[in-house]
Design an enzyme around this catalytic site. Structure first.
Site, PDB file in Angstrom:
ATOM      1  N   HIS A  37     -18.120  35.626 -31.948  1.00  0.00           N
ATOM      2  CA  HIS A  37     -19.514  35.602 -31.490  1.00  0.00           C
ATOM      3  C   HIS A  37     -20.061  34.169 -31.496  1.00  0.00           C
ATOM      4  O   HIS A  37     -20.796  33.768 -30.592  1.00  0.00           O
ATOM      5  CB  HIS A  37     -20.385  36.477 -32.387  1.00  0.00           C
ATOM      6  CG  HIS A  37     -20.017  37.937 -32.396  1.00  0.00           C
ATOM      7  ND1 HIS A  37     -19.448  38.561 -33.483  1.00  0.00           N
ATOM      8  CD2 HIS A  37     -20.129  38.902 -31.452  1.00  0.00           C
ATOM      9  CE1 HIS A  37     -19.241  39.836 -33.220  1.00  0.00           C
ATOM     10  NE2 HIS A  37     -19.634  40.075 -31.988  1.00  0.00           N
ATOM     11  N   GLY A 151     -17.776  37.732 -24.001  1.00  0.00           N
ATOM     12  CA  GLY A 151     -16.411  37.412 -24.372  1.00  0.00           C
ATOM     13  C   GLY A 151     -15.412  38.059 -23.423  1.00  0.00           C
ATOM     14  O   GLY A 151     -15.590  39.215 -23.010  1.00  0.00           O
ATOM     15  N   LYS A 153     -12.643  38.876 -24.422  1.00  0.00           N
ATOM     16  CA  LYS A 153     -11.983  39.885 -25.272  1.00  0.00           C
ATOM     17  C   LYS A 153     -12.226  41.287 -24.696  1.00  0.00           C
ATOM     18  O   LYS A 153     -11.355  42.138 -24.715  1.00  0.00           O
ATOM     19  CB  LYS A 153     -12.560  39.772 -26.685  1.00  0.00           C
ATOM     20  CG  LYS A 153     -12.536  41.032 -27.504  1.00  0.00           C
ATOM     21  CD  LYS A 153     -11.488  40.956 -28.544  1.00  0.00           C
ATOM     22  CE  LYS A 153     -11.332  42.178 -29.402  1.00  0.00           C
ATOM     23  NZ  LYS A 153     -12.393  43.140 -29.425  1.00  0.00           N
ATOM     24  N   ASP A 154     -13.465  41.507 -24.202  1.00  0.00           N
ATOM     25  CA  ASP A 154     -13.809  42.780 -23.555  1.00  0.00           C
ATOM     26  C   ASP A 154     -13.781  42.529 -22.048  1.00  0.00           C
ATOM     27  O   ASP A 154     -14.822  42.471 -21.388  1.00  0.00           O
ATOM     28  CB  ASP A 154     -15.177  43.247 -24.030  1.00  0.00           C
ATOM     29  CG  ASP A 154     -15.187  43.497 -25.535  1.00  0.00           C
ATOM     30  OD1 ASP A 154     -14.723  44.566 -25.946  1.00  0.00           O
ATOM     31  OD2 ASP A 154     -15.610  42.608 -26.278  1.00  0.00           O
ATOM     32  N   GLN A 157     -15.356  44.984 -19.554  1.00  0.00           N
ATOM     33  CA  GLN A 157     -16.819  44.873 -19.649  1.00  0.00           C
ATOM     34  C   GLN A 157     -17.305  43.665 -18.854  1.00  0.00           C
ATOM     35  O   GLN A 157     -18.263  43.761 -18.081  1.00  0.00           O
ATOM     36  CB  GLN A 157     -17.207  44.733 -21.127  1.00  0.00           C
ATOM     37  CG  GLN A 157     -18.636  44.320 -21.372  1.00  0.00           C
ATOM     38  CD  GLN A 157     -18.960  44.306 -22.846  1.00  0.00           C
ATOM     39  OE1 GLN A 157     -19.182  45.352 -23.436  1.00  0.00           O
ATOM     40  NE2 GLN A 157     -19.003  43.147 -23.467  1.00  0.00           N
ATOM     41  N   VAL A 180     -11.377  34.448 -29.163  1.00  0.00           N
ATOM     42  CA  VAL A 180     -11.091  33.697 -30.393  1.00  0.00           C
ATOM     43  C   VAL A 180     -10.187  34.564 -31.265  1.00  0.00           C
ATOM     44  O   VAL A 180     -10.421  35.770 -31.418  1.00  0.00           O
ATOM     45  CB  VAL A 180     -12.400  33.347 -31.136  1.00  0.00           C
ATOM     46  CG1 VAL A 180     -12.106  32.611 -32.436  1.00  0.00           C
ATOM     47  CG2 VAL A 180     -13.305  32.512 -30.235  1.00  0.00           C
ATOM     48  N   SER A 189     -12.446  40.767 -34.248  1.00  0.00           N
ATOM     49  CA  SER A 189     -13.233  41.932 -33.853  1.00  0.00           C
ATOM     50  C   SER A 189     -13.984  42.444 -35.077  1.00  0.00           C
ATOM     51  O   SER A 189     -13.461  42.398 -36.195  1.00  0.00           O
ATOM     52  CB  SER A 189     -12.309  43.045 -33.333  1.00  0.00           C
ATOM     53  OG  SER A 189     -13.006  44.277 -33.296  1.00  0.00           O
ATOM     54  N   SER A 190     -15.198  42.941 -34.834  1.00  0.00           N
ATOM     55  CA  SER A 190     -15.968  43.528 -35.938  1.00  0.00           C
ATOM     56  C   SER A 190     -15.230  44.720 -36.528  1.00  0.00           C
ATOM     57  O   SER A 190     -15.483  45.110 -37.663  1.00  0.00           O
ATOM     58  CB  SER A 190     -17.348  43.962 -35.434  1.00  0.00           C
ATOM     59  OG  SER A 190     -17.980  42.902 -34.759  1.00  0.00           O
ATOM     60  N   ARG A 191     -14.321  45.317 -35.759  1.00  0.00           N
ATOM     61  CA  ARG A 191     -13.611  46.508 -36.243  1.00  0.00           C
ATOM     62  C   ARG A 191     -12.378  46.152 -37.081  1.00  0.00           C
ATOM     63  O   ARG A 191     -11.794  47.040 -37.704  1.00  0.00           O
ATOM     64  CB  ARG A 191     -13.207  47.406 -35.078  1.00  0.00           C
ATOM     65  CG  ARG A 191     -14.410  48.069 -34.402  1.00  0.00           C
ATOM     66  CD  ARG A 191     -14.002  49.085 -33.349  1.00  0.00           C
ATOM     67  NE  ARG A 191     -15.120  49.895 -32.908  1.00  0.00           N
ATOM     68  CZ  ARG A 191     -15.798  49.715 -31.756  1.00  0.00           C
ATOM     69  NH1 ARG A 191     -15.466  48.733 -30.928  1.00  0.00           N
ATOM     70  NH2 ARG A 191     -16.807  50.506 -31.435  1.00  0.00           N
TER      71      ARG A 191
HETATM   72  P1  AMP Z   1     -19.626  43.074 -29.823  1.00  0.00           P
HETATM   73  O1  AMP Z   1     -20.542  42.642 -30.925  1.00  0.00           O
HETATM   74  O2  AMP Z   1     -18.296  43.522 -30.291  1.00  0.00           O
HETATM   75  O3  AMP Z   1     -20.293  44.013 -28.857  1.00  0.00           O
HETATM   76  O4  AMP Z   1     -19.333  41.772 -28.988  1.00  0.00           O
HETATM   77  C1  AMP Z   1     -20.384  40.977 -28.502  1.00  0.00           C
HETATM   78  C2  AMP Z   1     -19.817  39.931 -27.597  1.00  0.00           C
HETATM   79  O5  AMP Z   1     -18.870  39.140 -28.319  1.00  0.00           O
HETATM   80  C3  AMP Z   1     -19.032  40.536 -26.405  1.00  0.00           C
HETATM   81  O6  AMP Z   1     -19.319  39.770 -25.244  1.00  0.00           O
HETATM   82  C4  AMP Z   1     -17.610  40.392 -26.839  1.00  0.00           C
HETATM   83  O7  AMP Z   1     -16.708  40.297 -25.746  1.00  0.00           O
HETATM   84  C5  AMP Z   1     -17.654  39.080 -27.610  1.00  0.00           C
HETATM   85  N1  AMP Z   1     -16.528  38.966 -28.545  1.00  0.00           N
HETATM   86  C6  AMP Z   1     -16.141  39.876 -29.466  1.00  0.00           C
HETATM   87  N2  AMP Z   1     -15.020  39.452 -30.095  1.00  0.00           N
HETATM   88  C7  AMP Z   1     -14.703  38.251 -29.548  1.00  0.00           C
HETATM   89  C8  AMP Z   1     -13.654  37.309 -29.755  1.00  0.00           C
HETATM   90  N3  AMP Z   1     -12.687  37.526 -30.655  1.00  0.00           N
HETATM   91  N4  AMP Z   1     -13.630  36.196 -29.001  1.00  0.00           N
HETATM   92  C9  AMP Z   1     -14.603  35.956 -28.069  1.00  0.00           C
HETATM   93  N5  AMP Z   1     -15.619  36.806 -27.837  1.00  0.00           N
HETATM   94  C10 AMP Z   1     -15.669  37.942 -28.552  1.00  0.00           C
END
Ligand code: AMP
Length: 290
Positions: A37, A151, A153-154, A157, A180, A189-191
């Site tokens: 993030h 990101g 990563k998704d 999306q 990242v 990942s938050s998960r």
């Molecule tokens: P989330 O909080 O998981 O919904 O992610 C919020 C944003 O952060 C989204 O645009 C994700 O694609 C991005 N994001 C999550 N993990 C990563 C990562 N490892 N590297 C870059 N962006 C990320």
């Protein structure tokens, strides 16, 4: 750094900034922030002179039986992390009733790109992208940014949202930030915090699968089935990995390919369960011209 919770206050703040000629960037998140993030925040800071980070765990993008209730919500830690990183002007933290005043069941207006949801996460998480496109529309209408930072990563999306802003003339530029990773390759990942030590060690297979797919695509492999086989072979090295999908799709249509054409941009992506924890990874590849 200002914390704003109401949609009306956020709109008034953003409107005043726009009138003053400020360029606004929005970084939408669901919180439980990590270095991934923060990379989005850095990208935003480099492109705009006002950065808003939103934190909203959006109920409409979680399916029945998914982790909406147990999704981590460490708001104080998130605010401290953003304060420390510096350069964030506003953290927008709407309560659920700000976006769904009478509850999710009473919500009636949806933004949707059905053809782009038929594969990858769309096929395995029905309703997920409808929730994402709808809430991002709400976030854009609340925060009025010139730039939206997301990101890769998704990746699905990102591709859907890029289409959304184009097709519906939002007048917002989307910026995609590379994933990242941990030193061993696991995408942050938050998960990841749900994984036990053994699962965490095995989870490296996701990045190994997409890295192998990328190499094969850059070498000129034209058969999507061969790429899928490679990814599945890598994922099978983790005994506890339960593969949900391994696919290669076109980045415009998000449909599977029968043949990979030189010069085409493709997305190779995987989703894997370790126990109840679902992880995703992908690689976006510009296939070399012939
Ligand atoms: P989330 O909080 O998981 O919904 O992610 C919020 C944003 O952060 C989204 O645009 C994700 O694609 C991005 N994001 C999550 N993990 C990563 C990562 N490892 N590297 C870059 N962006 C990320």
């Amino acid at each position: 750094m200002q914390v704003i919770r109401s949609v009306e206050e956020m709109q008034a703040h953003a409107e005043a900034q726009r009138c003053a000629g400020t360029t606004l960037a929005l970084v939408p998140t669901m919180g439980a922030l990590h270095r991934g993030h923060l990379a989005l925040v850095e990208a935003a800071k480099g492109r705009a002179n006002h950065v808003t980070v939103s934190i909203f765990v959006n109920p409409t993008q979680f399916g029945p039986g998914e982790d909406y209730e147990r999704y981590p919500r460490p708001l104080d830690d998130d605010l401290a992390m953003l304060e420390e990183s510096g350069g964030v002007d506003v953290v927008f933290v709407p309560p659920p009733e700000a976006f769904y005043p009478k509850g999710v069941a009473a919500h009636r207006t949806w933004v949707q790109a059905p053809e782009l949801e038929q594969h990858l996460c769309g096929s395995t998480r029905p309703g997920h992208f409808r929730g994402v496109t709808t809430v991002v529309t709400k976030l854009f209408n609340s925060c009025r940014p010139h730039l939206g930072v997301f990101g890769l990563k998704d990746a699905q999306q990102f591709l859907i949202l890029r289409r959304l802003v184009h097709d519906l003339n939002f007048g917002i530029e989307l910026v995609g930030v590379p994933t990242v990773r941990e030193p061993d390759g696991l995408a942050l990942s938050s998960r990841n915090r749900y994984l036990n030590a053994d699962e965490r060690a095995q989870a490296v297979v996701l990045s190994q699968a997409v890295t192998a797919a990328r190499a094969q695509l850059l070498e000129g492999e034209q058969h999507p089935g061969a790429i899928v086989d490679t990814m599945r072979r890598e994922l099978a090295k983790a005994p506890d990995a339960n593969v949900q999908y391994a696919e290669v799709v076109d980045t415009e249509t998000i449909q599977p390919l029968t043949r990979i054409v030189p010069g085409q941009e493709v997305l190779a992506a995987v989703a894997v369960f370790f126990g109840k924890t679902r992880l995703i990874d992908n690689t976006l590849v510009q296939v070399p011209a012939a």
